[in-house]
Design an enzyme around this catalytic site. Structure first.
Site, short mmCIF file in Angstrom:
data_model
loop_
_atom_site.label_atom_id
_atom_site.label_comp_id
_atom_site.label_asym_id
_atom_site.label_seq_id
_atom_site.Cartn_x
_atom_site.Cartn_y
_atom_site.Cartn_z
N ASP A 751 1.92 -6.07 1.99
CA ASP A 751 0.67 -5.32 2.09
C ASP A 751 0.70 -4.17 1.08
O ASP A 751 1.67 -3.41 1.03
CB ASP A 751 0.52 -4.77 3.51
CG ASP A 751 -0.93 -4.39 3.84
OD1 ASP A 751 -1.64 -3.98 2.91
OD2 ASP A 751 -1.31 -4.50 5.01
N HIS A 753 -1.87 -1.85 0.80
CA HIS A 753 -2.84 -0.82 1.17
C HIS A 753 -2.11 0.44 1.66
O HIS A 753 -1.20 0.36 2.48
CB HIS A 753 -3.78 -1.34 2.25
CG HIS A 753 -4.55 -2.54 1.81
ND1 HIS A 753 -4.10 -3.84 2.03
CD2 HIS A 753 -5.71 -2.66 1.12
CE1 HIS A 753 -4.97 -4.69 1.50
NE2 HIS A 753 -5.94 -4.00 0.95
N SER A 804 0.33 -8.60 7.94
CA SER A 804 1.13 -7.41 8.20
C SER A 804 1.61 -7.38 9.65
O SER A 804 2.65 -6.80 9.96
CB SER A 804 0.33 -6.15 7.90
OG SER A 804 -0.09 -6.12 6.57
#
Length: 910
Positions: A751, A753, A804
Site C-alpha cells: 500500500d 497511501h 492491506s
C-alpha cells in the site's frame, strides 16, 4: 513408474545443487573446455561450463551421479547458457542444439541408472535468463532502447527448449529469472515447442535483487506471480539471491500466494570478500529445515556454493514431512505493473486513465506527432497522480506508425517507476499493434479489445494469443451482425462470448472484462434514449449470470451529444457511474480529474439527469437538452456569481471544509491564516474543520457518491493544508517537553497511501509523542525489526486498499512470532471494527485497537500510556470484540450442499 506430477503430491522433492561449484572441484585445464571440437572458435576462454557436456561428459556425468547418490530426486541439465543469446560469440544455432541435446541425454541416462520404483529420478532442463534484458535499456541516455527484441529472445529459447525436450528431459526449468519479460518469451517458446512435440511440466524460479523483495527489473513477488500466471505452470520458486535465512521472508510471501508447487534453492549463505561461500552444509540444513517444518515448499535444493555434501543433508530433513499444498487459483482479477493490482467484483471502482490516447486527447496526439515524448510521459505520470489505477494507451492515428509509436512509448514508460508500477491497458483496433505491445510489457496488462464481429474463428485466435501472453482482455458487445444497442443483444453477445472463452479456451473468467457499449443518449433519436438504462440493466444481468467477470465502459461516449458543455457532461458521467457501479460496473475509462460530484448536483438538476439516463419519462431527453441550454446561458454566470457569494457567506471553517471536500487549493492558505487567529492552537484546525471535511469525504466515498480519484484529489489538498500548518505547530511545541511515549507508524506492505498516516504523525507529534515513521510499503519483518530496535510503546498500522487488510493480519502474526505484544492500532479507509475483531485481534497476543479516524488517535494513545486507563480501555475493547464475534457467528446461516439437499428432498410418491 510414477511421474513427476504424481510423486510431488505426496512428498517434498530434492533438487540438486550448484553445477559450477562442483566443476571447480575438478582440475580442469583450458583444453578441457576447448578440445579439438572448439579449436576454431575465436575468443572462447576457460569458464564456459556448458561446453563440458561435449568435451568432458565424464566430469558432468560424475557430478550428476554424486548428486543422485546424495539423494536428489531431480537433477538439472548442464545447459544454463546454452542458447545463442548468451553464446553470441558463436553465431551458431547448431552448436546450441548439440549442447542442449547432449546435456539432456547425459542427465537422463544418469537419472535412469539411479531410478527405482520407490524413488524415481527426474531431469529438469535448465534454461537460464540470458545476459540481456527485454524490460530495460542498456543505455542510461536512451531509456527506450533495447539490446534485443522479444522475437529474437523467443527464437533462442525455442531452439534450446526444443533440443532439451528432444533429449528426454522430464521438465523445463526456467531459472534465475531477473526480468519477467524474458520469462514471458521463454514461456511463449515453451508453449510453441510443446504444441508440436510433447508436454512436460514448466518450472519457474526467480531471483530477488534486493532486500525490498524485487527483481532486477523492478517487480515484487506478487506482481511476478500475476504476470506469469498460466495454466501450464507446474511450480514457481526462488533461487540464488541470498542464503536461506535472508530468503525466508520472500519464500513465505510466495508460499502464501502461489497456486502452484513451490521450490526454493538458495545459495550457501552470502559470499565473502573473495567471492567464496563459507557456510557449512549443516548450517544451511538447519535453516532450510524451517522451510520444511513450516510447509513452505514442495521442492528444495541448492544454488551457488552448494555441493553434494549440502544435498546429502536434505533426505533426513524431508523424510515423513508433509509438502506444501498449493493455494487455490485466484478468482479475482490480478493485473500487474511493478506492483500487483487486484480487482474484486463489487469492490472499489477501478479508474482507467484516458489521456494517453491519441484519439481522445489532442494534446497527447500533438506531443507524439512532434516526438515530445518526455512531455507525453508526463501526461501518464499526471494520471497516476490523479488516481488512475490503470493507464489506457492508444496510438491509432492515420498519420502515425502506430506499432512503432506504441513500442517506443511503452519502453519509455518502463523506465518511469511512478507509471510502471501500475498496469497498462493496450488499446488498439489493429492486431499487429496489440501484439507488438504485448511483447513490450513485463507486467500483466489488459488488451482493449476483441469481439465476435469477425466471427468466432478470429475471436478464438486472438483470445488464444492473449492467453499465451498472459493478459486480460476487454470483450466488446459486437458480433457478426454489428454492435449491440439493446439490452437483449448486449446479454446475448456477452453470454455467447463467455461460453466460448471459458469452455473452449479455458480462459480465466476473472480476466474477462465485458464492455456492453456505452452509447450516446439524448441525440434526438428516440431509439437512443434507452442506451444508458439498457447498459445498466445489462451490467446487472452480466454480474448475476456470468461469474467472476468484470464490466467496463468508455464513459465519455455517454454525453457525446453535449460536446462543449463540460458541466453537463461531467454531471451526466457522475450520475451514470453512480447507478452503473451499483449495478455491477467495476471499471471504466474516465477522466480521473473530473470535478463534478454526484452529491454536488442540485436536486432539481439531478432529477432531470436521472430521468433522462434511466428513461423515466417520455420528455426526459427534452428536459435535459433544455437544462444544457440553460447552463450555457447568461443565467449560468448569474448562478456562478451566486455561488461565489455563497462561498463568501460561509464561515472560514465551512470554506476550509468545502475546499477540502472538493480538492480545491485556491483559497487554502487564506482560510487557514484566518483560522490561525481564531483557534488557540494550530493543531485544533486539523482536529476541527479539516477532520470534518475528511470525515465527509469518507461518508461520500462509502456511499458511492465520490470515486477514488476524487478522494485522492482531496487527500492532496489535506496534505497541502497540513504542510501550511506544520511550521505553526512546531513553533507552538514546548521547549524541552518530555516525550509522552514512542509510537512507530507505517503503511503496510503493498500500500502506497500515506495521507492518513501522515496526519496521525502530526497529531501525535503535537501531543509530545516521539514518532518513528517507516513510510509506505513496509514489510512485516521491517516493522518487527524496528519495534525491537526502538523499544516503542505503540504501533500504528495504516492502509487504504483492501489487500492491506490481509497484510495487517500478516504483520501482527510476525509481531507475535517475535514475542511482541505491545498495543497495535489499525486505521485506514478499508479497515473496520468488525474485521479487526474477527481477523486481526485473534492473531495477536496484545491489544489491537481499531481507530476510526486520525483525530481519535491522540485520545487512544493517551489512554494506552497510563496503566489504569490502559487496562480499562483494553478490557472494554476485548469485551466489545468478543460481542462482535458472537454476533457474527450467530448471523452466519449454515447451508446445505446441493447434493445433500437433493438426497433429502421430499418424495410425494413413496
Amino acid at each position: 513408474m510414477q511421474t513427476l506430477e504424481q510423486i510431488i503430491k505426496n512428498r517434498i522433492l530434492i533438487l540438486d545443487g550448484a553445477m559450477g561449484t562442483m566443476i571447480q572441484k575438478f582440475s580442469l585445464s583450458e583444453e578441457d573446455f576447448r578440445g579439438e571440437r572448439f579449436a576454431d572458435l575465436p575468443g572462447q576462454q576457460k569458464g564456459n561450463n556448458d561446453l563440458l557436456v561435449l568435451t568432458r561428459p565424464d566430469v558432468i556425468s560424475e557430478i550428476h551421479r554424486r548428486y543422485l547418490r546424495a539423494g536428489a530426486d531431480i537433477i538439472e541439465t548442464n545447459s544454463f547458457n546454452s542458447q545463442r543469446v548468451s553464446m553470441s560469440d558463436y553465431h551458431c544455432e547448431h552448436l546450441c542444439r548439440e549442447l542442449n541435446l547432449a546435456a539432456a541425454k547425459l542427465a537422463k541416462q544418469c537419472a535412469e541408472d539411479f531410478s527405482t520404483e520407490e524413488k524415481p529420478r527426474f531431469v529438469a532442463g535448465s534454461v537460464g535468463p540470458t545476459n540481456r534484458m527485454l524490460s530495460m535499456s542498456p543505455d542510461v541516455e536512451d531509456p527506450a532502447l533495447r539490446s534485443i527484441t522479444f522475437d529474437e529472445m523467443e527464437a533462442a529459447f525455442e531452439e534450446q527448449i526444443q533440443a532439451l525436450i528432444d533429449g528426454g528431459v522430464d521438465a523445463v526449468l526456467i531459472e534465475t529469472i531477473f526480468d519477467t519479460l524474458n520469462t514471458k518469451a521463454a514461456l511463449y517458446a515453451a508453449e510453441e515447442v510443446m504444441k508440436r512435440t510433447r508436454r512436460v511440466p514448466v518450472m519457474l524460479s526467480v531471483t530477488i535483487a534486493d532486500k525490498a523483495g524485487r527483481t532486477l527489473s523492478g517487480q515484487n513477488i506478487q506482481a511476478f506471480l500475476a504476470s506469469v500466471a498460466r495454466p501450464e505452470i507446474f511450480s514457481v520458486g526462488l533461487n540464488c539471491s541470498f542464503g536461506a535465512r535472508d530468503m525466508k521472508p520472500f519464500l513465505m510471501e510466495l508460499a502464501n500466494d502461489a497456486p502452484y508447487y513451490v521450490s526454493c534453492y538458495p545459495n550457501a549463505g552470502l559470499p565473502n570478500s573473495l567471492g567464496q561461500y563459507d557456510q557449512k552444509p549443516e548450517d544451511m540444513a538447519e535453516q532450510v529445515s524451517e522451510f520444511v517444518e513450516e510447509q513452505l515448499v514442495n521442492i528444495i535444493g541448492g544454488c551457488c556454493g552448494t555441493t553434494d555434501a549440502f544435498i546429502a543433508q536434505y533426505p533426513k530433513l524431508v523424510e515423513g514431512k508433509a509438502p506444501r499444498v498449493p493455494k487455490s487459483r485466484p478468482v479475482n482479477m490480478q493485473l500487474a505493473g511493478l506492483d500487483r493490482y487486484e480487482l474484486r467484483p463489487n469492490s472499489n471502482f477501478a479508474n482507467v486513465g484516458e489521456r494517453c490516447n491519441v484519439a481522445g486527447s489532442r494534446k497527447f496526439l500533438r506531443l507524439i506527432n512532434e516526438k515530445k515524448y518526455d512531455e507525453a510521459v508526463q501526461i501518464a505520470m499526471k494520471q497516476v497522480e490523479d488516481g488512475a489505477q490503470v493507464i489506457d494507451i492508444n496510438m491509432d492515428d492515420g498519420l502515425l506508425d502506430a506499432e512503432k509509436e506504441m513500442t517506443h512509448f511503452l519502453n519509455l514508460l518502463a523506465a518511469e517507476p511512478t507509471v510502471a508500477r501500475i498496469p497498462f491497458m493496450i488499446d488498439s483496433s489493429k492486431w499487429n499493434v496489440i501484439r507488438a505491445a504485448l511483447k513490450c510489457v513485463q507486467g500483466k496488462c489488459i488488451v482493449n479489445s476483441i469481439s465476435l464481429k469477425e466471427g468466432e474463428e478470429k475471436f478464438v485466435e486472438k483470445a488464444s494469443e492473449i492467453l499465451r501472453y498472459g493478459a486480460a482482455t476487454v470483450v466488446m458487445a459486437f458480433d457478426e451482425q454489428g454492435q449491440a444497442t439493446t439490452y437483449e443483444r448486449r446479454i446475448e453477445i456477452c453470454s455467447r462470448a463467455y461460453k466460448i472463452l471459458t469452455e473452449k479456451l479455458h480462459f480465466p473468467p476473472q480476466d474477462i472484462i465485458f464492455d456492453p457499449n456505452v452509447l450516446s443518449v439524448c441525440s434526438g433519436i428516440p431509439e437512443h434514449d434507452r442506451y444508458a438504462l439498457d447498459f445498466i440493466n445489462a451490467t446487472k444481468w452480466i454480474r448475476n449470470n456470468l461469474p467472476h467477470v468484470h464490466i467496463s465502459g468508455g464513459v465519455s461516449n455517454l454525453s457525446f451529444s453535449f460536446r462543449g458543455n463540460n458541466y453537463i457532461r461531467e454531471a451526466m458521467h457522475a450520475v451514470f457511474l453512480y447507478h452503473a457501479i451499483n449495478a455491477g460496473m467495476d471499471m471504466g475509462i474516465v477522466n480521473p480529474a473530473t470535478s463534478v460530484l454526484y452529491s454536488d448536483i442540485p436536486a432539481e438538476r439531478l432529477k432531470i439527469i436521472e430521468d433522462a439516463l434511466l428513461c423515466r419519462t417520455s420528455d426526459a431527453a427534452e428536459k435535459l437538452l433544455n437544462l444544457a441550454q440553460e447552463t450555457l446561458s447568461e443565467k449560468l454566470q448569474s448562478k456562478a456569481d451566486d455561488k461565489a457569494d455563497n462561498y463568501a457567506a460561509m464561515t472560514p471553517q465551512q470554506r476550509l471544509a468545502d475546499d477540502l471536500r472538493k480538492g480545491v487549493e485556491t483559497h487554502l492558505e487564506e482560510n487557514i491564516n484566518i483560522l490561525l487567529g481564531e483557534y488557540p492552537h494550530a493543531i485544533n484546525i486539523i482536529e476541527g474543520p479539516l477532520m470534518d471535511g475528511m470525515n465527509k469525504v469518507g461518508e461520500l466515498f462509502g456511499a458511492g457518491k465520490m470515486f477514488l480519484p476524487q478522494v485522492i484529489k482531496t487527500a492532496r489538498t489535506m496534505k497541502k493544508a497540513v504542510e501550511i500548518l506544520k511550521p505553526h505547530i512546531e513553533a507552538e511545541k514546548e521547549e524541552g517537553a518530555s516525550s509522552n511515549g514512542k509510537v512507530l507508524i507505517a503503511t503496510v506492505k503493498g500500500d502506497v497511501h500515506d495521507i492518513g498516516k501522515n496526519i496521525v504523525s502530526v497529531v501525535l507529534g503535537c501531543n509530545n509523542y516521539e514518532i518513528i515513521d517507516l513510510g509506505v510499503m513496509t514489510p512485516a519483518e521491517t516493522i518487527v525489526e524496528a519495534v525491537l530496535n526502538n523499544h516503542v510503546d505503540l504501533i500504528g498500522l495504516s492502509g487504504l486498499i483492501t489487500p492491506s487488510l490481509d497484510e495487517m493480519v500478516n504483520t501482527v502474526r510476525a509481531l507475535k512470532e517475535a514475542n511482541i505484544s505491545i498495543p497495535v492500532a489499525v486505521g485506514g479507509a478499508t479497515t473496520s471494527e468488525m474485521h479487526t475483531a474477527l481477523k486481526i485481534a485473534t492473531e495477536y497476543d496484545g491489544p489491537v485497537l481499531w481507530v476510526k479516524d486520525a483525530s481519535q488517535m491522540a485520545i487512544v494513545a493517551a489512554k494506552l500510556m497510563q496503566e489504569q486507563s490502559r487496562d480499562k480501555l483494553v478490557s472494554e475493547i476485548c469485551q466489545r470484540y468478543e460481542t462482535l464475534r458472537r454476533e457474527y457467528e450467530t448471523s452466519q446461516t449454515e447451508t446445505t450442499s446441493l447434493e445433500q439437499a437433493r438426497r433429502g428432498k421430499l418424495n410425494l410418491f413413496e
